[in-house]
Design a protein around this motif. Structure first.
Motif, short mmCIF file in Angstrom:
data_model
loop_
_atom_site.label_atom_id
_atom_site.label_comp_id
_atom_site.label_asym_id
_atom_site.label_seq_id
_atom_site.Cartn_x
_atom_site.Cartn_y
_atom_site.Cartn_z
N HIS A 55 0.81 -1.10 -0.15
CA HIS A 55 0.07 0.18 -0.04
C HIS A 55 0.93 1.22 0.10
CE1 HIS A 55 -3.97 1.91 0.91
NE2 HIS A 55 -3.06 3.05 1.13
N TYR A 56 2.01 1.38 0.75
CA TYR A 56 2.86 2.48 0.95
C TYR A 56 3.32 2.89 -0.56
CZ TYR A 56 6.56 5.73 1.67
OH TYR A 56 7.58 6.79 1.81
N PHE A 57 3.85 1.85 -1.28
CA PHE A 57 4.46 2.14 -2.38
C PHE A 57 3.67 2.45 -3.46
CE2 PHE A 57 7.88 0.09 -0.01
CZ PHE A 57 8.93 0.99 0.09
N LEU A 79 2.86 6.06 -5.42
CA LEU A 79 2.90 6.01 -6.64
C LEU A 79 1.72 6.90 -7.39
CD1 LEU A 79 4.34 5.56 -9.61
CD2 LEU A 79 3.23 3.09 -9.37
N LEU A 80 0.41 6.52 -6.84
CA LEU A 80 -0.84 6.98 -7.38
C LEU A 80 -0.95 8.40 -6.99
CD1 LEU A 80 -3.29 4.22 -6.23
CD2 LEU A 80 -2.57 4.84 -8.45
N HIS A 81 0.06 8.98 -6.32
CA HIS A 81 0.02 10.47 -5.64
C HIS A 81 0.84 11.07 -6.85
CE1 HIS A 81 -2.37 11.49 -2.45
NE2 HIS A 81 -2.25 10.26 -1.89
N HIS A 82 1.52 10.50 -7.72
CA HIS A 82 2.43 11.25 -8.57
C HIS A 82 1.50 12.01 -9.56
CE1 HIS A 82 5.04 11.56 -12.25
NE2 HIS A 82 6.10 11.44 -11.24
N LYS A 83 2.11 13.23 -9.79
CA LYS A 83 1.35 14.33 -10.55
C LYS A 83 0.72 14.07 -11.74
CE LYS A 83 5.37 16.74 -12.25
NZ LYS A 83 6.25 17.96 -12.13
N ARG A 84 1.56 12.91 -12.62
CA ARG A 84 0.94 12.43 -13.87
C ARG A 84 -0.15 11.46 -13.86
NH1 ARG A 84 6.38 11.91 -17.46
NH2 ARG A 84 7.15 14.15 -17.35
N ILE A 85 -0.32 10.95 -12.71
CA ILE A 85 -1.53 9.86 -12.41
C ILE A 85 -2.57 10.17 -11.57
CG2 ILE A 85 -1.78 7.52 -11.51
CD1 ILE A 85 1.13 6.85 -12.02
N TYR A 86 -2.18 11.14 -10.51
CA TYR A 86 -3.18 11.29 -9.61
C TYR A 86 -4.33 11.76 -10.03
CZ TYR A 86 -5.39 13.85 -5.63
OH TYR A 86 -6.15 14.37 -4.64
N LYS A 87 -4.63 12.59 -10.84
CA LYS A 87 -6.00 13.16 -11.20
C LYS A 87 -6.80 12.12 -11.87
CE LYS A 87 -4.41 15.21 -15.72
NZ LYS A 87 -4.11 16.59 -16.40
N TYR A 88 -6.01 11.04 -12.57
CA TYR A 88 -7.04 10.13 -13.12
C TYR A 88 -7.64 8.87 -12.59
CZ TYR A 88 -4.54 12.15 -17.27
OH TYR A 88 -4.25 13.24 -18.26
N ILE A 89 -6.76 8.84 -11.31
CA ILE A 89 -7.34 7.68 -10.41
C ILE A 89 -7.60 7.93 -8.89
CG2 ILE A 89 -6.59 5.25 -9.64
CD1 ILE A 89 -4.72 4.92 -12.17
N HIS A 90 -6.60 8.29 -8.31
CA HIS A 90 -6.52 8.46 -6.89
C HIS A 90 -7.31 9.64 -6.31
CE1 HIS A 90 -5.58 7.37 -2.72
NE2 HIS A 90 -4.78 8.45 -2.54
N ILE A 135 -5.77 -1.98 -7.94
CA ILE A 135 -4.60 -1.56 -7.63
C ILE A 135 -3.97 -1.91 -6.33
CG2 ILE A 135 -2.23 -0.21 -7.84
CD1 ILE A 135 -3.94 1.14 -10.29
N LEU A 136 -4.54 -1.19 -5.34
CA LEU A 136 -4.27 -1.46 -3.92
C LEU A 136 -5.01 -2.50 -3.36
CD1 LEU A 136 -4.69 2.50 -2.57
CD2 LEU A 136 -2.72 1.26 -3.48
N GLY A 137 -6.11 -3.06 -3.87
CA GLY A 137 -6.51 -4.28 -3.36
C GLY A 137 -5.81 -5.45 -3.64
N ALA A 138 -5.08 -5.29 -4.54
CA ALA A 138 -4.01 -6.54 -4.87
C ALA A 138 -3.34 -6.73 -3.53
CB ALA A 138 -3.24 -6.38 -6.18
N ALA A 148 1.20 5.17 4.11
CA ALA A 148 1.08 3.74 4.70
C ALA A 148 -0.26 3.65 5.09
CB ALA A 148 2.02 3.43 5.91
N SER A 149 -0.86 2.27 5.01
CA SER A 149 -2.19 2.05 5.36
C SER A 149 -2.39 1.59 6.85
CB SER A 149 -2.76 0.86 4.79
OG SER A 149 -1.85 -0.40 4.81
N THR A 150 -1.63 0.93 7.51
CA THR A 150 -1.53 0.54 8.92
C THR A 150 -0.42 0.91 9.77
OG1 THR A 150 -2.50 -1.38 7.90
CG2 THR A 150 -1.92 -1.54 10.21
N PHE A 151 0.87 0.86 9.48
CA PHE A 151 1.85 1.13 10.27
C PHE A 151 2.67 2.42 9.97
CE2 PHE A 151 1.32 -3.50 10.08
CZ PHE A 151 1.08 -3.63 11.48
N THR A 152 3.63 2.92 10.89
CA THR A 152 4.00 4.13 10.45
C THR A 152 5.69 4.08 10.10
OG1 THR A 152 4.88 4.03 12.93
CG2 THR A 152 2.75 5.39 12.37
N TRP A 153 6.13 2.92 10.18
CA TRP A 153 7.41 2.59 9.81
C TRP A 153 8.17 2.99 8.40
CZ3 TRP A 153 5.89 -2.31 12.14
CH2 TRP A 153 5.35 -3.11 11.03
#
Length: 296
Positions: A153-155, A159-170, A194-197, A262-267
């Motif tokens: 989820h973190y990575f 990636l989904l927050h990248h400026k070229r992708i963000y507006k289309y999906i996330h 994607i994230l559900g995988a 990250a989804s659950t942990f902070t590390w």
């Protein structure tokens, strides 16, 4: 040598937990649960159990876990625990969220759930009561699934927050700057995939019984609905989980859009420094609270 030491430590920990478990009183719910489980096995096929059982567990758990956060908005006392108090929930947003959820659950997730039976058959995963792992094994497996899903989820989230992708999906998920529990799975269909995988990776690694599928579904929903709840309620038992991120951590992500991926942990956020703005925000809040105390 290091591998052998790790195996010995894990075996010792398992034996210690098993020894402690032998002193615990019998669970009064175990026999009714056993009867219900065996009744299910006797009256339904594996395909029905894997498919419709998984759907029922998901839908029932999801909306049941959303109830507390939904009710909080009508209780004035609970408003002091709302993180973004200047952004209350609205019926319009909640109705829009609910309609999107139904589409995602039945048009995106249900077809995936239909593959559960074939997954269990391919990997020869048992359904029987006798093969069911003990509660502490399930807890350990769910924790392992959470660690794996959190890394995925973190990575991918970052990636989904990248400026070229963000507006289309996330961007769909970020429609709500102040999240609420039901919004946890409000997302673009591609994001759901994607994230559900990441949910399924731990299952492939650890699954030794169909009950783990359902236990992990419940644990994952409990976590994601909690961090999207918009409320930081004291005495939350999830805060006992080591390195647990919690509602304030993820709420800041929705408010700020950058960091706390990250989804659950902070590390992972701590390792890569993507929690720096959150840390600065907390420090600023502390200073403001100290100034208010001095003024009073």
């Amino acid at each position: 040598m290091a591998v052998n030491d790790s195996v010995n430590i894990l075996n010792s920990a398992y034996l210690a937990v098993e020894y402690i478990d032998s002193f615990l009183p019998d669970n009064p719910l175990q026999q009714p649960f056993k009867n219900a489980w065996n009744y299910m096995l006797d009256n339904y096929t594996k395909f029905q159990i894997a498919t419709w059982g998984s759907l029922i567990v998901h839908e029932f758990s999801y909306f049941l876990l959303c109830v507390p956060g939904f009710v909080f908005q009508f209780i004035p006392y609970m408003q002091k625990y709302k993180i973004q108090q200047d952004k209350p929930e609205t019926w319009e947003k909640q109705w829009k969220c609910f309609k999107t959820l139904l589409f995602n659950h039945f048009c995106i997730q249900l077809p995936l759930i239909c593959g559960t039976y074939y997954f269990t058959e391919y990997f020869n995963i048992p359904y029987g009561w006798e093969e069911m792992p003990r509660w502490y094994v399930l807890v350990a497996q769910c924790f392992g699934c959470a660690v794996i899903e959190d890394a995925w989820h973190y990575f991918l989230h970052r990636l989904l927050h990248h400026k070229r992708i963000y507006k289309y999906i996330h961007k769909v998920h970020h429609e709500f700057v102040s999240p609420f529990g039901m919004q946890a799975e409000y997302a673009h269909p591609l994001e759901t995939l994607i994230l559900g995988a990441g949910f399924f990776i731990g299952i492939v690694v650890f699954c030794n019984h169909v009950v783990l599928l359902w236990a992990w579904v419940i644990c994952r929903l409990m976590e994601t609905i909690d961090v999207h709840s918009g409320y930081d309620v004291p005495l939350n038992p999830l805060h006992l989980v080591p390195f647990y991120a919690g509602a304030r951590f993820h709420d800041f992500h929705h408010m700020n859009f950058i960091g706390n991926y990250a989804s659950t942990f902070t590390w992972w956020d701590r390792i890569f420094g993507t929690d720096s703005q959150f840390i600065a925000f907390k420090e600023k809040e502390k200073k403001q609270q100290l100034m208010k105390k001095k003024a009073n």
